[in-house]
Design a protein around this motif. Structure first.
Motif, PDB file in Angstrom:
ATOM      1  N   GLN A  46     -22.750 -14.936  39.257  1.00  0.00           N
ATOM      2  CA  GLN A  46     -22.908 -13.720  39.303  1.00  0.00           C
ATOM      3  C   GLN A  46     -23.267 -13.343  40.972  1.00  0.00           C
ATOM      4  N   GLU A  47     -24.583 -13.857  41.322  1.00  0.00           N
ATOM      5  CA  GLU A  47     -25.192 -13.592  42.562  1.00  0.00           C
ATOM      6  C   GLU A  47     -23.161 -14.489  43.997  1.00  0.00           C
ATOM      7  N   GLN A  82     -30.101 -12.538  52.274  1.00  0.00           N
ATOM      8  CA  GLN A  82     -30.573 -11.244  52.065  1.00  0.00           C
ATOM      9  C   GLN A  82     -29.033 -10.409  52.208  1.00  0.00           C
ATOM     10  N   TRP A  83     -27.546 -10.451  52.501  1.00  0.00           N
ATOM     11  CA  TRP A  83     -27.270  -9.363  51.590  1.00  0.00           C
ATOM     12  C   TRP A  83     -27.060  -9.474  49.945  1.00  0.00           C
ATOM     13  N   VAL A  84     -27.114 -10.902  49.646  1.00  0.00           N
ATOM     14  CA  VAL A  84     -27.329 -11.172  48.080  1.00  0.00           C
ATOM     15  C   VAL A  84     -28.007  -9.971  47.872  1.00  0.00           C
ATOM     16  N   LEU A  86     -30.435  -7.847  49.008  1.00  0.00           N
ATOM     17  CA  LEU A  86     -30.088  -6.513  48.890  1.00  0.00           C
ATOM     18  C   LEU A  86     -29.613  -5.388  48.051  1.00  0.00           C
ATOM     19  N   HIS A  87     -28.113  -5.862  47.950  1.00  0.00           N
ATOM     20  CA  HIS A  87     -27.712  -5.687  46.892  1.00  0.00           C
ATOM     21  C   HIS A  87     -27.940  -5.631  45.097  1.00  0.00           C
ATOM     22  N   GLY A  88     -28.975  -6.896  44.647  1.00  0.00           N
ATOM     23  CA  GLY A  88     -29.272  -7.303  43.412  1.00  0.00           C
ATOM     24  C   GLY A  88     -28.351  -7.279  42.815  1.00  0.00           C
ATOM     25  N   TYR A  89     -27.535  -8.295  42.889  1.00  0.00           N
ATOM     26  CA  TYR A  89     -26.139  -8.129  41.926  1.00  0.00           C
ATOM     27  C   TYR A  89     -26.550  -8.915  41.065  1.00  0.00           C
ATOM     28  N   SER A  90     -27.396  -9.326  40.480  1.00  0.00           N
ATOM     29  CA  SER A  90     -27.771  -9.990  38.940  1.00  0.00           C
ATOM     30  C   SER A  90     -28.457  -8.955  38.216  1.00  0.00           C
ATOM     31  N   THR A  91     -29.255  -7.891  38.826  1.00  0.00           N
ATOM     32  CA  THR A  91     -30.161  -6.520  37.784  1.00  0.00           C
ATOM     33  C   THR A  91     -29.467  -5.931  38.067  1.00  0.00           C
ATOM     34  N   ASN A  92     -28.789  -4.746  39.303  1.00  0.00           N
ATOM     35  CA  ASN A  92     -27.615  -3.757  39.387  1.00  0.00           C
ATOM     36  C   ASN A  92     -26.325  -3.833  38.432  1.00  0.00           C
ATOM     37  N   TYR A  93     -25.698  -4.922  38.864  1.00  0.00           N
ATOM     38  CA  TYR A  93     -24.323  -4.800  38.007  1.00  0.00           C
ATOM     39  C   TYR A  93     -24.180  -6.002  36.523  1.00  0.00           C
TER      40      TYR A  93
END
Length: 160
Positions: A46-47, A82-84, A86-93
């Motif tokens: 996912q990340e 840092q972009w990955v 910052l976005h929290g791809y595994s927790t926010n989506y």
């Protein structure tokens, strides 16, 4: 990549083909599988997909700037880890949201490319190490980068 007739596809056609075929391949992964990491330092599937969304975002801006510029455009690398984070791809989506985000960002990028000309592809681009490339090279590199990371997420062949 060759199409079914064996004719070499343009990079824009290749991207369009990937946008049409990748989402269903991604959906074969379970959400739990997409969130698993092999170790603390690696990205989950996912990340990785989130990283590809960041790549689409950064390259969309690059492609637009280059196409609209009359002089060579200088582009810089971005801080991908840092972009990955910052976005929290595994927790926010959810994984499904990530697939939709990837699809929409790449479709937007594709439309920019389709509204270009052969002259646009020859426009010079200066990398942060002072090497000059063309927009055409940058587009090809984007698609190759996309394929490299998709092979980390998807088990089956992407060239079918």
């Amino acid at each position: 990549m060759k199409n079914k007739g064996g004719i070499e596809m343009s990079v824009v056609q290749k991207l369009e083909h990937l946008i049409l075929t990748i989402p269903s391949c991604l959906e074969e992964n379970a959400e739990e599988e997409a969130l698993q990491k092999t170790n603390q330092e690696s990205w989950s599937k996912q990340e990785i997909l989130g990283h590809l969304c960041d790549s689409a975002t950064n390259n969309h801006m690059r492609f637009v700037k280059i196409k609209l510029a009359s002089d060579p455009v200088r582009i810089e690398k971005y801080q991908q880890n840092q972009w990955v984070a910052l976005h929290g791809y595994s927790t926010n989506y959810t994984y499904r949201e990530m697939i939709m985000l990837w699809t929409l960002l790449n479709r937007q990028l594709l439309y920019v490319l389709k509204n270009g000309s052969a002259e646009d592809l020859a426009k010079p681009v200066i990398l942060d190490d002072e090497i000059t490339i063309t927009l055409g090279w940058l587009i090809e590199d984007y698609v190759n980068h996309l394929l490299h990371h998709m092979k980390q997420i998807i088990v089956k062949s992407l060239t079918e």
